[in-house]
Design a protein around this motif. Structure first.
Motif, mmCIF file in Angstrom:
data_model
loop_
_atom_site.group_PDB
_atom_site.id
_atom_site.type_symbol
_atom_site.label_atom_id
_atom_site.label_comp_id
_atom_site.label_asym_id
_atom_site.label_seq_id
_atom_site.Cartn_x
_atom_site.Cartn_y
_atom_site.Cartn_z
ATOM 1 N N PHE A 122 0.832 -1.206 0.000
ATOM 2 C CA PHE A 122 0.000 0.000 0.000
ATOM 3 C C PHE A 122 0.865 1.253 0.000
ATOM 4 C CE2 PHE A 122 -1.927 3.389 2.568
ATOM 5 C CZ PHE A 122 -3.048 3.670 1.795
ATOM 6 N N SER A 279 -3.458 4.530 -4.446
ATOM 7 C CA SER A 279 -3.866 3.349 -3.699
ATOM 8 C C SER A 279 -4.824 2.477 -4.505
ATOM 9 C CB SER A 279 -4.538 3.757 -2.386
ATOM 10 O OG SER A 279 -5.157 2.652 -1.779
ATOM 11 N N PHE A 281 -6.275 -0.113 -3.248
ATOM 12 C CA PHE A 281 -7.370 -0.426 -2.333
ATOM 13 C C PHE A 281 -8.490 0.600 -2.463
ATOM 14 C CE2 PHE A 281 -3.905 -2.603 0.095
ATOM 15 C CZ PHE A 281 -4.436 -3.885 0.005
ATOM 16 N N THR A 515 -1.121 -2.540 -9.797
ATOM 17 C CA THR A 515 -1.272 -3.473 -8.664
ATOM 18 C C THR A 515 -0.105 -4.441 -8.530
ATOM 19 O OG1 THR A 515 -2.526 -5.053 -10.028
ATOM 20 C CG2 THR A 515 -3.792 -3.387 -8.809
ATOM 21 N N LEU A 518 0.964 -4.751 -4.858
ATOM 22 C CA LEU A 518 -0.137 -5.387 -4.137
ATOM 23 C C LEU A 518 -0.217 -6.864 -4.488
ATOM 24 C CD1 LEU A 518 -2.650 -5.344 -2.361
ATOM 25 C CD2 LEU A 518 -3.964 -4.600 -4.362
#
Length: 609
Positions: A122, A279, A281, A515, A518
């Motif tokens: 993150f 981010s 997320f 991503t 991540l």
């Protein structure tokens, strides 16, 4: 998360359109497809050099940059494994904890280190970028190693020497100091691990066929580096700890950790960098929120033409390329449907209307979750390498020759050496043979490679159960050679070679531009979750079978029934393999169509060319 207006504030980033713009002015898109990207000297994925300019392939990345990353990984893994394989012994002998408690504390700590990779990913994606995240968290790691060395060096930070049982317990302050040190190491690991492999892969341009091949070779050599660090940590460092004490055993890896930072910084001018993309997320939550809101508004997806995408060449996600629409998970498409409440398409809020690329990014993330879930079982078995496998070794004959005694913490060398031997053999011999049979440039797809590893893990735990039963029922277990443990370590190392490298390839390939960190974190977090599940299984077995006094797992392994635990883990692995095969056969790759992952598409393309 960045919108078009926010992108203008990040003036240091150079868009790929600067490279591709002149080409687009002269050629149609159909003609552009035929361009050989390997002939271009500038990268096509937006990576920049340390000056902020589009990276030049001749001066940056590739194998000019990768050696610094690989050597850094060797040094960092040496430090981690030197601590991991010695910590059970340190907690039992120096902090006076029981064996089951020490084993569960170590698996909890390892679990935390890998689950915290989600935090590291993150921070890397949203704020610092991969390189800076590695550097910052390396210093946190180093601080934890310094504290751990002080814990082993200063008598005031440990309970008095145990002269008779029950041994004096560590004080609250002593335990707190040690756990703070381990906590900092876990945080440091969490920040470093999701970024290193992705940062290494960033050094290769995916649009360049020659560099793509080198990228997959990098994954194999990166895994080789992990095991080289592990090998040094569980042999040289454990030997130092045995001969010189825990202060030296932890002190030398502390120095090595500091050197790993210096090594990584030395390659600063050779790297290709990707700027933080915001981010993921937050973008995922936006898609879910907007899709649900539109669902309750009665919005329906009648045609793909309803779906919104920005008109620019690049996507609305800072630094990421556009993704094409796929038919899977149609419900999420509602987040990209334009309607009268979504606002102007040029200034709209992503909490009201998402782009096709943003939706597809979330779909890609969802697709890999079943594969991720069905490879956790291997991590449960792998957790035994640093706990009960070592405890077994400590009660066996470890003599090598007439005078040398193998340290119990060094016994996992059986697994590490196997990996060091198997990776070059696989890369240089097995891959070419398999390539000629399957037509796939990697020999096996990443999903097939993971399946092989999961299959081998069944036999690893069966071997562990058989050997432990022989050891436990032997008339004098201390006379049984430690080399009886070789098969379980060897098979577990083989399972790791196939599954771990397959996971590196799979999670990087299936991730989108925004991503990558991540995706690495999701893959690594399963190691942590596996460690936690191992702790849970141990606790359940302890409670169900009579606790430490009468149960299967007692403070004395000679009266325990550890082989029963291994049989349970074997059954879990066998059941998991069946589920994995079912999931893998139904997996749809980033294009939403392939049945065995995007890597299959490479084969099709090669066949057609």
């Amino acid at each position: 998360m960045d919108t078009i207006s926010e992108r203008s504030e990040k003036s240091s980033y150079v868009e790929p359109s600067i490279v591709m713009g002149p080409i687009l002015e002269q050629k149609s898109f159909k003609e552009l497809d035929a361009i050989d990207m390997s002939t271009m000297t500038l990268v096509s994925n937006g990576c920049v050099d340390f000056r902020g300019n589009i990276a030049d392939k001749r001066k940056t990345g590739g194998w000019k940059a990768s050696p610094f990353i690989i050597v850094n990984e060797v040094a960092e893994r040496l430090a981690f494994f030197a601590v991991a394989v010695s910590m059970v012994l340190y907690l039992v002998t120096e902090m006076h904890q029981s064996l089951p408690n020490a084993a569960t504390h170590v698996t909890d700590w390892i679990g935390a280190a890998y689950v915290l990779t989600l935090l590291g990913a993150f921070i890397a994606d949203a704020y610092l970028g991969r390189f800076l995240t590695i550097i910052v968290f390396s210093f946190i790691y180093f601080a934890g190693m310094v504290m751990l060395t002080l814990s082993a060096k200063l008598d005031s930070l440990r309970p008095p020497i145990c002269l008779k049982r029950p041994c004096p317990q560590a004080s609250t302050s002593q335990t707190a100091f040690l756990y703070t040190a381990l906590g900092l190491i876990a945080i440091g690991t969490g920040g470093i691990k999701p970024c290193v492999s992705s940062f290494g892969a960033d050094q290769f341009d995916e649009e360049d066929d020659r560099e793509v091949v080198k990228k997959y070779a990098f994954f194999n050599w990166f895994f080789f580096a992990i095991n080289m660090g592990a090998l040094l940590g569980i042999t040289l460092m454990v030997y130092v700890q045995q001969e010189k004490g825990f202060a030296w055993g932890f002190g030398v890896p502390t120095i090595t950790m500091f050197m790993s930072i210096i090594i990584l910084l030395a390659g600063f001018s050779s790297y290709r960098y990707k700027k933080p993309m915001g981010s993921a997320f937050t973008r995922f939550v936006q898609v879910m929120v907007v899709a649900v809101k539109n669902h309750f508004r009665g919005v329906q997806v009648v045609s793909d033409k309803q779906l919104y995408e920005v008109p620019t060449q690049e996507s609305d996600i800072f630094g990421a390329r556009k993704l094409t629409h796929t038919p899977q998970y149609r419900f999420l498409d509602k987040a990209a449907v334009k309607h009268h409440e979504s606002g102007s398409s040029t200034t709209q809020n992503r909490w009201n209307l998402c782009t096709v690329t943003q939706v597809e990014e979330f779909k890609c993330f969802i697709r890999v979750l079943p594969i991720w879930a069905t490879t956790i079982a291997l991590s449960i078995s792998f957790a035994q390498l640093s706990t009960f496998f070592i405890s077994q070794a400590s009660l066996m004959d470890r003599k090598l020759g007439s005078s040398f005694v193998i340290p119990s913490g060094s016994v996992p060398v059986f697994s590490a050496v196997n990996a060091l031997i198997l990776v070059p053999i696989y890369e240089k011999i097995i891959v070419p043979v398999l390539r000629s049979k399957t037509g796939h440039r990697r020999g096996l797809t990443s999903l097939q490679r993971m399946g092989v590893g999961l299959f081998v893990s069944i036999f690893a735990m069966a071997s562990a159960a058989v050997v432990e039963h022989k050891r436990r029922t032997h008339s004098d277990p201390k006379t049984l050679s430690v080399f009886w443990l070789f098969p379980q370590f060897f098979l577990m190392g083989t399972a790791e070679v196939f599954t771990y490298v397959g996971q590196l390839e799979f999670f990087y390939d299936e991730a989108t531009d925004g991503t990558r960190s991540l995706s690495s974190a999701i893959f690594l977090s399963e190691i942590g979750i596996g460690s936690w599940l191992s702790t849970a299984i141990v606790k359940i077995i302890e409670k169900a079978t009579g606790k430490e006094d009468k149960g299967w797992l007692r403070n004395d392994l000679n009266v325990s029934k550890l082989d029963y635990l291994y049989w349970i883990l074997m059954a879990i692995n066998a059941l998991n393999l069946v589920i994995y095969m079912w999931v893998a056969r139904r997996y749809k790759g980033r294009d939403g169509a392939s049945s065995i992952g995007s890597v299959r598409d490479e084969t099709i393309k090669d066949d057609q060319s």
